[in-house]
Design a protein around this motif. Structure first.
Motif, mmCIF file in Angstrom:
data_model
loop_
_atom_site.group_PDB
_atom_site.id
_atom_site.type_symbol
_atom_site.label_atom_id
_atom_site.label_comp_id
_atom_site.label_asym_id
_atom_site.label_seq_id
_atom_site.Cartn_x
_atom_site.Cartn_y
_atom_site.Cartn_z
ATOM 1 N N ASN A 102 -5.936 25.281 59.133
ATOM 2 C CA ASN A 102 -6.015 23.637 59.010
ATOM 3 C C ASN A 102 -4.278 23.551 60.326
ATOM 4 O O ASN A 102 -4.366 22.043 61.035
ATOM 5 C CB ASN A 102 -6.155 22.676 58.407
ATOM 6 C CG ASN A 102 -7.218 22.860 57.189
ATOM 7 O OD1 ASN A 102 -7.945 22.817 57.969
ATOM 8 N ND2 ASN A 102 -7.390 23.404 56.314
ATOM 9 N N THR A 103 -4.057 24.772 60.502
ATOM 10 C CA THR A 103 -1.919 24.372 61.382
ATOM 11 C C THR A 103 -2.550 24.941 62.538
ATOM 12 O O THR A 103 -1.336 24.225 63.556
ATOM 13 C CB THR A 103 -1.450 23.992 60.632
ATOM 14 O OG1 THR A 103 -1.035 25.124 60.139
ATOM 15 C CG2 THR A 103 -0.735 23.836 59.068
ATOM 16 N N LEU A 104 -2.585 25.559 62.744
ATOM 17 C CA LEU A 104 -2.306 26.761 63.410
ATOM 18 C C LEU A 104 -4.254 26.310 64.367
ATOM 19 O O LEU A 104 -5.167 27.071 63.797
ATOM 20 C CB LEU A 104 -2.027 28.377 63.617
ATOM 21 C CG LEU A 104 -0.207 28.524 62.984
ATOM 22 C CD1 LEU A 104 -0.212 29.876 62.367
ATOM 23 C CD2 LEU A 104 -0.119 27.690 63.576
ATOM 24 N N LYS A 105 -3.421 26.214 66.070
ATOM 25 C CA LYS A 105 -4.709 26.663 66.787
ATOM 26 C C LYS A 105 -5.513 28.116 67.144
ATOM 27 O O LYS A 105 -6.739 28.368 67.111
ATOM 28 C CB LYS A 105 -4.451 25.934 68.391
ATOM 29 C CG LYS A 105 -4.211 24.687 68.095
ATOM 30 C CD LYS A 105 -3.763 24.359 69.482
ATOM 31 C CE LYS A 105 -3.437 22.212 69.109
ATOM 32 N NZ LYS A 105 -3.655 21.869 70.991
ATOM 33 N N LEU A 106 -4.131 28.927 67.508
ATOM 34 C CA LEU A 106 -4.189 30.893 67.101
ATOM 35 C C LEU A 106 -5.804 31.117 66.374
ATOM 36 O O LEU A 106 -7.019 31.930 66.351
ATOM 37 C CB LEU A 106 -3.182 31.171 67.968
ATOM 38 C CG LEU A 106 -4.059 32.851 67.669
ATOM 39 C CD1 LEU A 106 -4.538 32.765 68.643
ATOM 40 C CD2 LEU A 106 -2.755 33.773 67.750
ATOM 41 N N HIS A 137 -7.547 28.680 64.312
ATOM 42 C CA HIS A 137 -8.537 28.463 64.532
ATOM 43 C C HIS A 137 -9.930 28.334 65.417
ATOM 44 O O HIS A 137 -10.801 28.574 64.559
ATOM 45 C CB HIS A 137 -8.337 26.481 64.457
ATOM 46 C CG HIS A 137 -9.435 25.393 64.151
ATOM 47 N ND1 HIS A 137 -9.509 25.148 63.243
ATOM 48 C CD2 HIS A 137 -10.448 25.350 64.647
ATOM 49 C CE1 HIS A 137 -10.803 24.326 62.692
ATOM 50 N NE2 HIS A 137 -10.884 23.829 64.161
ATOM 51 N N VAL A 138 -9.002 29.110 66.519
ATOM 52 C CA VAL A 138 -9.782 28.824 66.850
ATOM 53 C C VAL A 138 -10.609 30.649 67.410
ATOM 54 O O VAL A 138 -11.558 30.154 67.517
ATOM 55 C CB VAL A 138 -9.433 29.119 68.716
ATOM 56 C CG1 VAL A 138 -10.275 29.780 70.290
ATOM 57 C CG2 VAL A 138 -9.190 27.570 69.026
ATOM 58 N N SER A 139 -9.618 31.143 67.107
ATOM 59 C CA SER A 139 -10.177 33.208 66.444
ATOM 60 C C SER A 139 -11.007 32.966 65.307
ATOM 61 O O SER A 139 -12.108 33.785 65.547
ATOM 62 C CB SER A 139 -9.219 33.929 65.662
ATOM 63 O OG SER A 139 -8.054 33.672 67.098
#
Length: 151
Positions: free
Chosen positions: A124-128, A130-132
């Motif tokens: 919920n907080t880190l884009k890496l 989330h996207v991975s």
């Protein structure tokens, strides 16, 4: 990559982005001769770097093989096709996938439950993260079609 300080679920999803494109290569390359309208190899190689962003257009545009219209012997394969179709490649991919699942389940994974809560927070907080995770799940779901063709 297998640092115990890193959440095991993130390690699983992130490292699966190296295994899943290799599995796609093993599924798609042996039957790729004559594939229209696009060649297979550039998209499979691109998926190692860009995941679904590279492989998605190919999966959407390629010609589905619903019949055994193309059957080639190993002697007709190019070098990438022979590597992708080899038993050693299949065994290496299977061992890698099993090892990755084992790491995720045994390294503070399912046992404590705290790893799942921690992963949820990271997601919920880190884009890496989330996207991975989304890329790994999307590539896994879309493997259904090529997997059916390979059977």
């Amino acid at each position: 990559p297998f640092d115990p300080a890193v959440n095991p679920f993130f390690v699983f999803f992130f490292n699966s982005l190296g295994i899943i494109p290799a599995i796609y290569g093993a599924l798609l390359l042996p039957g790729s001769s004559g594939q229209k309208p696009l060649p297979t190899l550039p998209f499979v190689l691109g998926s190692f770097f860009a995941g679904f962003l590279a492989l998605g257009p190919y999966l959407g545009l390629r010609a589905d093989r619903t019949t055994m219209e193309f059957v080639a012997g190993a002697k007709d394969f190019s070098t990438p096709q022979r590597i992708a179709d080899s038993r050693l490649t299949g065994l290496a991919l299977l061992a890698s996938a099993i090892g990755l699942v084992y790491f995720a389940l045994t390294n503070n994974g399912i046992v404590t439950g705290s790893a799942l809560e921690n992963f949820s927070s990271l997601f919920n907080t880190l884009k890496l993260v989330h996207v991975s995770t989304l890329d790994s799940v999307l590539l896994s779901i879309l493997m259904y079609g090529p997997l059916l063709e390979d059977l």
